[in-house]
Design an enzyme around this catalytic site. Structure first.
Site, PDB file in Angstrom:
ATOM      1  N   HIS A 164       0.854  -1.188   0.000  1.00  0.00           N
ATOM      2  CA  HIS A 164       0.000   0.000   0.000  1.00  0.00           C
ATOM      3  C   HIS A 164       0.893   1.242   0.000  1.00  0.00           C
ATOM      4  CE1 HIS A 164       1.058  -0.658   4.204  1.00  0.00           C
ATOM      5  NE2 HIS A 164       1.006   0.660   4.316  1.00  0.00           N
ATOM      6  N   HIS A 208       5.850   6.704  -2.115  1.00  0.00           N
ATOM      7  CA  HIS A 208       6.614   5.488  -2.331  1.00  0.00           C
ATOM      8  C   HIS A 208       5.805   4.277  -1.859  1.00  0.00           C
ATOM      9  CE1 HIS A 208       7.282   6.036   1.952  1.00  0.00           C
ATOM     10  NE2 HIS A 208       7.612   4.749   2.006  1.00  0.00           N
TER      11      HIS A 208
END
Length: 190
Positions: free
Chosen positions: A40, A128
């Site tokens: 995630h 990221h």
């Protein structure tokens, strides 16, 4: 409850990234590679949140998300925190409308804070996806060089998710709520 708000990449995107990582995983056995089912992009880490703030939290997160349009994103490149030579986290970057992503993360964090969910992590959002962790500082500059050319297929993020972390021998994430990115995109597309 231990919570965060994040973007969940679609299965096809996770599969593509997993295939690209496969040649590197065995060569870097000192890293703890995260399960792709748990991948995630954290927009706002909330930490422990009392049950009593949940109704207000959900209202504020839904409101914040509704102010943003869906975003086209892709995973690209590689990096490490705090640095390539002293890495504890190996990641792939997130390419897309960075100013909007940062504003979305800030809006979600501010909404959570107003609801009484104190943000545990106040660092500036850096888009990221964490791929691996290390207990000890590890020099991953060769891994970053090898994986750096990666450029994934674009995908559309149409919602943010409120996720509960279940810690233990095997970390498990449970989506509690999904909030659509519902604003009209520039040019009238919604």
């Amino acid at each position: 409850m231990r919570l965060f708000v994040g973007l969940l990449p679609p299965q096809r995107t996770r599969d593509e990234l997993l295939r690209a990582l496969e040649p590197h995983r065995a060569a870097w056995s000192e890293l703890r590679w995260l399960d792709s089912e748990n991948w995630h992009v954290t927009l706002s880490f909330l930490g422990e949140v009392p049950e009593r703030v949940m109704p207000e939290l959900e209202t504020r997160l839904a409101r914040a998300a509704s102010r943003y349009a869906p975003m086209t994103l892709s995973f690209t490149g590689a990096g490490a925190f705090p640095s390539a030579r002293r890495a504890r986290v190996f990641w792939t970057g997130l390419d897309g409308p960075r100013p909007e992503l940062v504003r979305l993360a800030d809006s979600l964090g501010a909404g959570a804070q107003r609801a009484g969910a104190v943000q545990a992590d106040r660092r500036r959002f850096r888009p990221h996806l964490t791929l691996a962790r290390s207990r000890a500082e590890t020099d991953v500059h060769r891994l970053i060089e090898a994986f750096g050319p990666f450029a994934g297929t674009a995908w559309e993020a149409g919602a943010v998710h409120l996720v509960r972390s279940h810690l233990g021998a095997a970390v498990r994430y449970e989506t509690i709520a999904e909030y659509p990115l519902a604003a009209a995109a520039p040019g009238g597309r919604s």
